[in-house]
Structures are given as structure tokens and as C-alpha cells.
Design an enzyme around this catalytic site. Structure first.
Site, PDB file in Angstrom:
ATOM      1  N   ARG A   1       2.212   2.543  -6.020  1.00 15.55           N
ATOM      2  CA  ARG A   1       1.009   2.409  -5.087  1.00 15.55           C
ATOM      3  C   ARG A   1       1.132   0.883  -4.522  1.00 15.55           C
ATOM      4  NH1 ARG A   1      -4.719   3.024  -4.528  1.00 15.55           N
ATOM      5  NH2 ARG A   1      -6.036   1.250  -4.992  1.00 15.55           N
TER       6      ARG A   1
ATOM      7  N   HIS B   1      -9.896   0.245  -2.098  1.00 12.75           N
ATOM      8  CA  HIS B   1     -10.458  -1.177  -2.532  1.00 12.75           C
ATOM      9  C   HIS B   1     -11.787  -1.420  -2.053  1.00 12.75           C
ATOM     10  CE1 HIS B   1      -6.106  -2.810  -3.114  1.00 12.75           C
ATOM     11  NE2 HIS B   1      -6.423  -2.294  -4.176  1.00 12.75           N
TER      12      HIS B   1
ATOM     13  N   LYS C   1     -12.266   5.354  -7.457  1.00  9.21           N
ATOM     14  CA  LYS C   1     -13.116   4.723  -8.618  1.00  9.21           C
ATOM     15  C   LYS C   1     -14.270   4.362  -7.981  1.00  9.21           C
ATOM     16  CE  LYS C   1      -9.977   1.321 -10.443  1.00  9.21           C
ATOM     17  NZ  LYS C   1      -9.384   0.097 -10.978  1.00  9.21           N
TER      18      LYS C   1
ATOM     19  N   ARG D   1      -3.648   6.260  -7.162  1.00  8.14           N
ATOM     20  CA  ARG D   1      -3.601   5.784  -8.364  1.00  8.14           C
ATOM     21  C   ARG D   1      -3.079   7.126  -9.274  1.00  8.14           C
ATOM     22  NH1 ARG D   1      -8.616   3.856  -6.308  1.00  8.14           N
ATOM     23  NH2 ARG D   1      -8.833   1.684  -6.421  1.00  8.14           N
TER      24      ARG D   1
ATOM     25  N   TYR E   1      -1.731  -8.583  -1.096  1.00 10.15           N
ATOM     26  CA  TYR E   1      -0.827  -8.366  -0.670  1.00 10.15           C
ATOM     27  C   TYR E   1      -0.162  -9.252   0.533  1.00 10.15           C
ATOM     28  CZ  TYR E   1      -1.588  -3.864  -3.090  1.00 10.15           C
ATOM     29  OH  TYR E   1      -2.127  -2.999  -3.824  1.00 10.15           O
TER      30      TYR E   1
ATOM     31  N   HIS F   1       2.120   2.547 -11.216  1.00  9.38           N
ATOM     32  CA  HIS F   1       1.096   1.645 -10.298  1.00  9.38           C
ATOM     33  C   HIS F   1       1.846   0.783  -9.432  1.00  9.38           C
ATOM     34  CE1 HIS F   1      -3.225   0.879  -9.340  1.00  9.38           C
ATOM     35  NE2 HIS F   1      -2.838  -0.411  -9.551  1.00  9.38           N
TER      36      HIS F   1
END
Length: 306
Positions: free
Chosen positions: A255, A278, A184, A161, A287, A252
Site C-alpha cells: 500500500r 487518509h 477506517k 489495506r 510520502y 502494508h
């Protein structure tokens, strides 16, 4: 709009503090959750005909929850935004019920509205390489060009990110073969670093006119302060305009391109999930939809009557 009773405001404040300090939620997440739950509590106070007080809010029914959701949709809130708001409300009620020992099943069992998940818009491999090359040509200052090129190379080459790339410190360079990233929710992961990314960062580091102490940001602005994400976004915007690429060509998107290209080369979803950081495999599964859409497009081009 009805007032929220002081006792309820205290509970909300305590939860938000716990969310920030114990669960490591970002300031943006805390702000969004505060707004969502405050709006919900105020609505319920009005709907119940009084202040939003604990006694009334502990006994909500499915009908009450549906009334709130209908009201939110009626004032134009999207299904995606409402689903996020409901998630915040459930998180608060789960915490509250655990601390005050009451049955929050009607709230926790409320179904979120269905919405179409937005698929990432990756670049193809040639376009991703062209963007990196173009970014390297855009600044009159060689060290700034090297800086921007290093950042976008990390986004595409390591799947970072933009906030993760800009959080790197002076001590992180020269980059190792395996780099520990804090993403995150303070979640850590280890990502492999390609030689091209190591080289790009070294070219920047050796040309940067500012000191890069171990505990200070690796990437710097023109005056020596921390590099702003807005400057990286501006550089990407200029590159896409020069190359005639769509508006979805953002930092982004690099990524997303990293993940999609790995999938196209046979990477498995679980590994890609770990590399991206994730929390849920369902996020990474988007994806798969991209890959299926690409294959369908190729099929239709080859078989136009299908």
C-alpha cells in the site's frame, strides 16, 4: 492503584459506547481508548489522594497533566504511545466537558510529546512486481496461488489495506472500473481498478472451488471460510524470503508502495490522500519525506563529497 468512582466509570462507559456506536470507532480503537483513559483516571485518583471522582477530575491543572506524563515516561512508555494516550484522554474530556458543561482547557491544551514519525518503507517498482509474481508461484493449489496473487495485486494496484481487500464480497466481482471501499471509521472512498487487478480477481474467482454468494466474503480460506489476514502475511513473508527482500516487505508495504510510486510519477498529495482514505493530509505528507529521502540518496551517490 486507586479505584475509579462509580460515577466516573459510568461516564467513561457512556463515552465508549458513543464512540463505538455513533463515531463508528473500531473495536481495537475502543479497547485502546478504554485502557488509556482508565489508566489516566486511576493515576489522577492516586495523585490527588483519593478515588478518581468527577469533582476532582473536572479541575485538573497543567501541573497535574505534566505529572501524569512524567509518570508515564518514567515507567518506560514511548513518546509515540504517550501521544496516543493523551489523544484518547483529550477525546474523552472534550466529550465530557460538552455534556457536563465545565472548562477542560488545561487538559485539552496539554501538548503531546514530540516523536519522530516512522516513515513507510515502500518497495521499488521492480520489487513490488517481483513479490506479486512470487506469491503466484508459492502454493501447490492453483486456486490458492491465484487467490493470494489477487489479494496482493489489490494491495499494490489499488492501495487497499489488507482488511479492505478481505472485506470485499462476492457481489463485488467482477470488479468494476471504479470500486467503492469502506475504510477506517466507516469512511467511504472510490478507487480506480487497473485491468491487471480485475484479471487477477477473475482468475481466482473462476478457479475457486467454493461458492461465492453475493453477501459473503470474496476471498476464502482452504476450507471455505473467510480468508485470514495471517495467511496473506505468511504468503508475503515467504515471498520476501525467496527474493531476499527486507523484513519490512509486508502486505502494508505494498500500500505504501502504491502511494510512493504515484507520487514519483507526478501524482499530487491531495489525490493520493483520497485514494488511500487518509483522514488527514499530514498522514499522506509522509510520502513527501520518502521522496525527498530517495532524492537525497541519489544526490549523495552522484556527489560522494557532498
Amino acid at each position: 492503584m486507586s479505584l475509579i468512582a462509580p460515577a466516573m466509570a459510568d461516564r467513561l462507559g457512556t463515552w465508549l459506547t458513543a464512540l463505538s456506536s455513533l463515531d463508528d470507532a473500531s473495536p481495537a480503537t475502543v479497547t485502546a481508548y478504554r485502557a488509556d483513559v482508565t489508566g489516566f483516571l486511576a493515576f489522577m485518583g492516586d495523585y490527588k489522594g483519593g478515588a478518581a471522582a468527577p469533582a476532582a477530575l473536572r479541575t485538573l491543572t497543567i501541573t497535574d497533566m505534566r505529572a501524569w506524563m512524567a509518570s508515564e515516561r518514567g515507567r518506560g512508555r514511548s513518546a509515540r504511545s504517550l501521544a496516543r494516550g493523551l489523544s484518547a484522554v483529550k477525546s474523552f474530556y472534550r466529550w465530557w466537558a460538552d455534556h457536563d458543561d465545565f472548562d477542560a482547557t488545561p487538559v485539552l491544551s496539554t501538548r503531546a510529546p514530540r516523536f519522530q514519525r516512522k516513515l513507510p518503507r515502500p518497495l521499488d517498482e521492480d520489487a513490488a512486481r517481483a513479490v506479486i509474481a512470487q506469491v503466484d508461484l508459492q502454493s501447490m493449489e492453483p486456486w490458492i496461488a491465484a487467490r493470494d496473487s489477487a489479494v496482493v495485486t489489490l494491495l499494490y494496484g489499488c492501495g487497499l489495506r489488507i482488511s479492505e481487500a478481505l472485506s470485499l464480497k462476492g457481489r463485488d466481482a467482477p470488479l468494476p472500473d471504479m470500486l467503492r471501499i469502506t475504510g477506517k471509521g466507516k469512511k467511504q472512498r472510490v478507487v480506480p481498478v487497473l485491468p491487471v487487478a480485475v484479471h487477477a480477481v477473475e482468475v481466482y474467482r473462476k478457479s475457486c472451488p467454493h461458492d461465492l454468494p453475493p453477501d459473503q466474503p470474496l476471498f476464502r480460506g482452504a476450507r471455505g471460510g473467510p480468508l485470514s489476514p495471517a495467511l496473506v502475511q505468511r504468503s508475503m513473508r515467504a515471498a520476501r524470503m525467496q527474493l531476499g527482500l527486507p523484513a519490512t516487505t509486508t502486505p502494508h508495504a505494498l500500500r505504501h508502495s502504491f502511494a510512493t510510486h504515484l507520487l514519483n510519477r507526478g501524482g499530487d498529495l491531495r489525490t493520493i490522500q483520497e485514494l488511500l482514505g487518509h483522514a488527514s493530509l499530514s498522514t499522506t505528507e509522509a510520502y513527501t519525506s520518502i521522496d525527498a529521502a530517495r532524492l537525497l540518496s541519489v544526490y549523495k551517490a552522484a556527489h560522494p563529497r557532498a
